[in-house]
Structure formats: structure tokens, C-alpha cells
Design an enzyme around this catalytic site. Structure first.
Site, PDB file in Angstrom:
ATOM      1  N   GLU A 196       0.810  -1.218   0.000  1.00 48.07           N
ATOM      2  CA  GLU A 196       0.000   0.000   0.000  1.00 48.07           C
ATOM      3  C   GLU A 196       0.843   1.268   0.000  1.00 48.07           C
ATOM      4  O   GLU A 196       0.505   2.247  -0.670  1.00 48.07           O
ATOM      5  CB  GLU A 196      -0.937   0.002   1.207  1.00 48.07           C
ATOM      6  CG  GLU A 196      -1.885   1.181   1.233  1.00 48.07           C
ATOM      7  CD  GLU A 196      -2.836   1.136   2.433  1.00 48.07           C
ATOM      8  OE1 GLU A 196      -3.600   2.090   2.591  1.00 48.07           O
ATOM      9  OE2 GLU A 196      -2.801   0.143   3.179  1.00 48.07           O
ATOM     10  N   ASP A 197       1.957   1.267   0.745  1.00 48.91           N
ATOM     11  CA  ASP A 197       2.699   2.501   0.981  1.00 48.91           C
ATOM     12  C   ASP A 197       4.069   2.569   0.307  1.00 48.91           C
ATOM     13  O   ASP A 197       4.782   3.556   0.469  1.00 48.91           O
ATOM     14  CB  ASP A 197       2.887   2.719   2.491  1.00 48.91           C
ATOM     15  CG  ASP A 197       1.563   2.952   3.202  1.00 48.91           C
ATOM     16  OD1 ASP A 197       0.623   3.415   2.540  1.00 48.91           O
ATOM     17  OD2 ASP A 197       1.471   2.659   4.403  1.00 48.91           O
TER      18      ASP A 197
END
Length: 738
Positions: A76-77
Site C-alpha cells: 500500500e505505501d
């Protein structure tokens, strides 16, 4: 920041060296992926996955889960992909990381829908692999531990979501320690003043409490030794949120709560549990109605224990829990203790496991039926927040029901058809009202009648998600049929006035074309929209009439005039965007006074445009889902919005002046107010103020709460304790207010 070696030391006692290798490898990968990233606290971002992995290690979870905890934010990051995770760590770890990522990687039209759909995805993921949710809970727990670094308004929103969903979900999964910490952390941010009062009150009695605990443990130890029973005894003070709940439910002050201390006796065998219970009752008098046998009738999350409350030394009430070592392990670790992940696929639910978690199967059933994510969210809250009662069918089968459940809930638990045709009920052989709250040990018999159908009044007293969902489904189906018939009748009547044959328009497809042009889906949806007054019959007929230049020009002029009139009457509509609808009259509900930044929802009020409510407004739960609209704040201007705040302060000289001065410093205007002083030396103040948005309001509330003379300050959503009318206005009956 915890170090990887500390986690490795923690898990080395129950994992092989090969398992430890994949955890070390996951740490290196995560450290590289998150290099240079920081959290709001200023710490390296790597501290978060490390803490999440540590929580999972404390639950003694398998290597794949701990590794996934270290990797859960990489996709996600960072630039990492699920394929890379699978290549480096295998399909099992990749599936867990992918499941956690999918929960939060969805794009939505509104914040409230995003929250609801995230929870829906989490429930679906849980049915596939329970470890996905265990990682998500570890992620949330560490985020709650570091919530101080978020903005005040965001702290409240995250804490409320945690209290509503994650804490009860942890409880349902049997993760007792996680549930308690999530509740106490949420309570700290949702009710900071009350939390501080309870904390300080317990600290004042710390020395006395510790001595009392040692004294009781000594007496129970002597009792066990005298009867040749081996066991371990623990004593602790109850956690803050549990104490607050007791104070709220029974209307007590902290000084009036006597059973602040709980004891646990852990013995070797089942027979010892009941032996210890008898011995405890022989020396201390049990409190009537305070004994529960969760061994013979376990909770849905597999929890087993004997609970009793007795009058202990010095006349103090104390709660004692008695269980075996295995029961204690399940009580502490819940589902994490039940599943052993030694091979691929062990994290998935088998049919036998699903039977153990009937509540999850029920959630899966009605989540497929509910298309609206917000309705799913409301129903999930009902299903997760429940204490149990146990009732019997006429054949002697035990059924677990939420506390306060009624015969209607019981009928729907047996079968949807039984609920839909429920005409009456017998409780222990006696005819009883359908709204009767069931008690432990009741035998319930349902009387059915094929001519009976669900009543909207049932929604006022049913407690289970299944009953509420099925009743609403039936009402929606019936109301849709009526709205279609009414809409068709209205169109035909308007058509006769304007010379348009509706039957012909249906046959030649022109009415379907109008429906598609207006994004109404089909002819039935168009009829329904007219029946619900979402669109006027005249507008539909106007689109079916042959185009006339003079009529078109006149229509444009009329529309422009209507838009101008709406803008003049309701300037705040500039700040609201309604999906698929333009130039509509917008009003703000006075029951909840939404502010820019609040999650909001729109409700079509018949003949009066769209009323805007906050998403968590109690009135929204009773509104018809078909008339709810997705709305969001857009381009709002810096202008005042009304909001209510309730302040509980010490009755000292100058308190009102100090608060007024602070409000002026924050640029907050006081529109109206009321003050009430109590004999206990406190003053209750209710202000209606004008602020620019939710952030402005919460910043002001935080500043007020730091004043020495302030005991409590919070946003007041509806009618306050001073008895002032919240002012629901014309929406009282239309929008479901009571």
C-alpha cells in the site's frame, strides 16, 4: 522502537529456526521498502510494522502471520507488489498481505461509504483466512497506541470506529486482551474527562486495592490447599471502560461502584471448576442473579468459564472467574489459540469451524443481501455489540440470543419464513407480547399465520441483525411495489392532461429511453422514482412531449428561475455536492447540525429537497435506504455553521467569562446558550455556537477541555440534558425523528 531481535526472542520458544528465517527476511524487506518514511510521531515508519508483528508474536501466531505483519503496509505505501511478495515469501504470506491491502485500497464516493465498505471487505477476508483480520487488528491496536499524533477531529473518528467495530470484533474472536486495550484506548479519546476521573480515582485507592487483592488471593489459596486442589489465582482491577459501562448502566458514581476488583482461579480439570465454585460460595455469600455458567453453555467465541459475584472480605463485592488452563488459554488468545497453522490452508475455515462461529456465518449471509454499505455497517454494529442470553426451543434445543432479544428475533433465528409469518409467541407456555425481552432459560414457541406479514413497528424492538435485515427487506419490497403502482398512476394522470399516452410510450420504448437518459435504469425504476417524488410526473411527461422551441425556451427560463429561487432560499447548498443531482434544494437537519468535514448523508424529503444529516445521526438509521443519497462537502466557503457544545464545569467565579474569552480568541461566535448550576458544585452550560468546520469545532473543544475549571466538554448532537429543544423543525416526522 522495538527491535527485531526482541520479536525473534519472543517467538523462538514456539517456532522452528526455518520459521524464524522467514521473519528475519520479512524484516529486511520491510526495512528496505520503508526506508526514509516517517510516521506523524517523527519515528521511522518501520516502527509500525515492527510493533504490529510484536502483537502477533504475543498471540503466538505462525511464521506466515508474523511475517505478514512486518510486510502488511509494503504494497500500500511503497513500490512493492503482491507478486514480489509471493516470489520472495510464498503464496501464503502474499495472500495475507494482499487481503490486508485490499481492505483499505478501494476508491469511494464518500468517507462513510469507504469506512463501511472497508469493514465489509474485512468480514469477507475473514471468511477466507482469519489471519487477515488478526493482522488488521494488530495494525489497528498499534495505531490506537499512537493516536495522540493525529488531529483532534481525526482522533475522535478513529476512536469511534474502533469502539464500534474493532473492539467488539476482537471480542467475537475471543481476543480478550486486545479487546480490553482497544476499548480503554478508544474510551480515553471519546470521553477524556471521564477517563481521567476514573484513572485518578483508581490511583487514589491503589495502595488499599493492592493490599485487598493480596488478602483475597491468600484466602482462596488456603481454601484450595485445604481441599487438595491445584490452581493459580490472579487478582486485578477492572479496566476503565468496564467500570464506565457499569456506572452508566446503573447510574452510579465511582465511589458507588464496589466490585472494582476481579479474581481468576485457573485449575487443572473441569470437575475442579465446580468444586472451587462450591468452596467459594461456602465462605462468601453469592450475590443473587450474578452467577453465569459459560462452561455448559459457551459463548459464540468459544469462551468458557464460571462467573460468580460474592460478598467478600469487609463486605466488598468481588467477581470471581473459574476456568481450566485450556479455557484460560482460549479466553486470552481466542481464535488465535484455536487455529494452528502448520501447513497451507490451515488458516481457512472448515465447515466445522464455521459451526463454531455461527455469528460469522450469519454476517456472511446478510452481507450478501445488503447492497448499501452504510446499512451493512449499521447492521454489523447491532450484531457485534451484544451480551448473550440462552433460550430453549420447545424441543429443548439451546439458542443463543443477544441480550434484550424478543420472540420476533427468535422467530427469524429459526427461519426467515417463521419470522415473516410470526403472529404470536408463548414464553414458558404463556402467551406473551412479541416485544417481550427474553431471559436466560425461557422456552419460546412461535405461533405462525400465513396471512400475517412483518410490521414496521417490529423495527422498534428487535435486537438481532438478521431480524432487522429481513424486516427491512420485506418492507422495501412491499413499498417498492406500491411506489411503482403509484408512480405509474401519477404519470398516466399527468399524461392525460398533456395528451401523452403512457401505455404507448411503454410499448414503443420512448419511456425506457427517458429512464436511461435520466440514469434511472428502467421503466420500473422510473415509476418508483415518481412514486417516491424523487422526480415529478410533469418532468417525465415534458421529456415525452414533442420539442417546441417556444416551450423549450419557456422551460429553460422556468428552470433558471427555480435554481435562483433555491439558491436564494438555501445558500448553504453551494457547499454540498450530490451525486447525479443538480440544482436541488438543500437543508441541514437540526437534529445533528452537520459541519464541513463531518461524514454526511442526504435524505430526499418529499416536496422539500434534500436534508443533510451527519452519517452517525441516530435518525438516519430509521430512514428508508431508497431515499438516501451520497453527498459530500465540496468548495465550502468560510462562513459560520451552527453547532452545539455541552460543558460541565466547576461552579467557580469567572468560569463563564473565561470560556467566552477563549471562544472569542478562537473566532467562535456564541449564538445562544443556557446555564444550569447543580447542588454538587458543578455548572452545566449548553452553547449553540458558529464555527467554520468540524476541525474548528474540535480544536475549540480541545482548548476548552484544558482549562482547570472544566470537567467535561463535548459536541452535543441532539437535545441536551438541559431539556432544550434541538429543533427538528418540519423534518420531525418526515426524517424519522421521534
Amino acid at each position: 522502537m522495538i527491535r527485531i531481535n526482541e520479536i525473534i526472542d519472543k517467538v523462538s520458544g514456539y517456532m522452528s529456526e526455518a520459521d524464524l528465517d522467514i521473519i528475519r527476511k520479512a524484516y529486511v524487506y520491510s526495512a528496505t521498502a520503508h526506508a526514509g518514511q516517517t510516521r506523524l510521531s517523527g519515528e521511522p515508519y518501520l516502527s509500525h510494522p515492527l510493533e504490529a508483528a510484536n502483537i502477533l508474536a504475543e498471540l503466538r501466531l505462525d511464521a506466515a502471520t508474523v511475517a505478514a505483519g512486518l510486510l502488511h503496509d509494503t504494497v500500500e505505501d511503497t513500490k512493492a507488489t503482491v507478486d514480489e511478495i509471493e516470489e520472495d515469501f510464498g503464496e501464503e504470506v502474499a495472500d495475507i498481505v494482499d487481503g490486508v491491502t485490499k481492505i483499505s485500497q478501494i476508491s469511494f464516493e464518500s468517507k462513510e461509504e469507504a469506512q463501511a465498505e472497508n469493514i465489509r471487505k474485512m468480514i469477507l477476508a475473514m471468511a477466507e483466512d482469519i489471519r487477515v483480520v488478526l493482522v488488521k487488528l494488530a495494525d489497528r491496536l498499534h495505531n490506537m497506541r499512537t493516536l495522540d499524533f493525529q488531529k483532534p477531529e481525526k482522533r475522535v473518528l478513529i476512536a469511534q470506529e474502533t469502539m464500534d467495530i474493532y473492539a467488539p470484533l476482537a471480542n467475537r474472536l475471543g481476543l480478550h486482551r486486545v479487546k480490553i486495550e482497544l476499548e480503554d484506548l478508544s474510551f480515553k479519546y471519546l470521553k477524556p474527562e471521564i477517563h481521567a476521573q476514573i484513572r485518578d480515582g483508581l490511583n487514589r485507592h491503589h495502595t488499599m486495592g493492592e493490599a485487598y487483592i493480596e488478602r483475597v488471593i491468600g484466602q482462596i489459596s488456603e481454601l484450595l490447599a485445604a481441599n487438595d486442589i491445584k490452581g493459580r489465582i490472579f487478582g486485578r482491577k477492572k479496566h476503565f471502560f468496564s467500570i464506565f459501562n457499569k456506572m452508566r448502566q446503573q447510574g452510579l458514581s465511582l465511589d458507588q461502584v464496589h466490585d472494582l476488583i476481579a479474581f481468576r482461579v485457573v485449575v487443572e480439570g473441569l470437575k475442579d471448576c465446580y468444586a472451587v465454585l462450591g468452596l467459594v460460595h461456602s465462605i462468601w455469600k453469592p450475590v443473587p442473579g450474578r452467577f453465569k455458567d459459560y462452561i455448559s453453555m459457551p459463548k459464540a467465541n468459544m469462551y468458557q468459564s464460571l462467573h460468580t459475584t460474592v460478598i467478600g472480605p469487609d463486605g466488598e463485592r468481588i467477581e470471581i472467574q473459574i476456568r481450566t488452563e485450556e479455557m484460560n488459554r482460549l479466553a486470552e488468545e481466542g481464535v488465535a489459540a484455536h487455529w494452528q497453522y502448520k501447513e497451507r490452508g490451515k488458516g481457512r475455515f472448515s465447515p466445522k469451524d464455521i459451526d463454531r462461529f455461527t455469528w460469522l456465518r450469519q454476517i456472511m449471509d446478510w452481507q450478501r443481501e445488503l447492497k448499501d454499505s452504510r446499512e451493512f455497517m449499521a447492521t454489523l454494529r447491532i450484531d457485534l455489540f451484544q451480551d448473550e442470553v440462552y433460550v430453549f426451543t420447545p424441543k429443548g434445543q439451546v439458542k443463543e440470543m443477544p441480550e434484550g432479544a424478543t420472540p420476533v428475533d427468535f422467530a427469524y433465528l429459526i427461519h426467515t419464513a417463521v419470522g415473516d409469518h410470526c403472529a404470536g409467541a408463548k414464553i414458558d407456555g404463556r402467551l406473551s407480547p412479541l416485544s417481550t425481552a427474553l431471559k436466560n432459560g425461557d422456552t419460546v414457541e412461535i405461533i405462525t399465520d400465513q396471512n400475517r406479514t412483518p410490521s414496521r413497528d417490529w423495527l422498534k424492538f428487535v435486537k438481532t441483525a438478521k431480524a432487522r435485515t429481513r424486516i427491512k427487506h420485506w418492507i422495501r419490497t412491499e413499498e417498492r411495489a406500491r411506489s411503482i403502482a403509484l408512480g405509474k398512476e401519477m404519470l398516466e394522470k399527468q399524461g392525460r392532461k398533456d395528451g401523452v399516452n403512457i401505455q404507448k410510450a411503454i410499448k414503443d420504448g420512448s419511456l425506457r429511453a427517458v429512464a436511461e437518459e435520466m440514469s434511472l435504469g428502467g421503466v420500473e425504476e422510473l415509476f418508483s422514482a415518481v412514486g417516491y417524488v424523487r422526480v415529478t410526473a410533469k418532468k417525465i411527461i415534458g421529456r415525452l412531449l414533442p420539442a417546441r422551441p417556444e416551450a423549450a425556451a419557456r422551460g429553460e427560463a422556468e428552470r433558471a428561475e427555480a435554481v435562483a429561487e433555491a439558491a436564494a432560499k438555501n445558500k448553504p447548498s453551494d457547499a454540498i455536492r450530490i451525486q447525479g443531482v443538480d440544482n436541488v434544494l438543500v437543508r441541514y437537519a437540526q437534529c445533528c447540525n452537520p459541519l464541513p468535514g463531518d461524514p454526511i448523508v442526504g435524505y430526499v424529503s418529499r416536496g422539500r429537497g434534500v436534508t443533510i444529516h451527519t452519517h452517525d445521526c441516530p435518525n438516519v438509521q430509521n430512514l428508508e435506504p431508497e431515499r438516501l443519497l451520497r453527498v459530500s462537502w465540496e468548495g465550502e466557503k468560510q462562513r459560520p455553521y451552527p453547532a452545539r457544545i455541552r460543558i460541565l464545569a466547576k461552579n467557580v467565579k469567572g468560569v463563564l467569562g473565561t470560556i467566552s474569552l477563549l471562544l472569542a480568541e478562537e473566532g467562535v461566535n456564541i449564538d445562544s446558550g443556557a446555564i444550569h448550576s447543580s447542588v454538587d458544585g458543578t455548572t452545566e452550560i449548553l452553547f449553540t455556537v458558529e464555527v467554520t468546520d468540524a476541525g474548528h469545532l474540535y480544536r475549540t473543544i480541545e482548548r476548552i477541555s484544558k482549562l482547570d475549571m472544566i470537567l467535561e466538554v463535548k459536541r452535543q448532537a441532539a437535545s441536551g440534558p438541559l431539556g432544550l429543544d434541538a429543533g427538528t423543525g418540519d423534518d420531525a416526522s418526515e426524517d424519522g425523528s421521534v
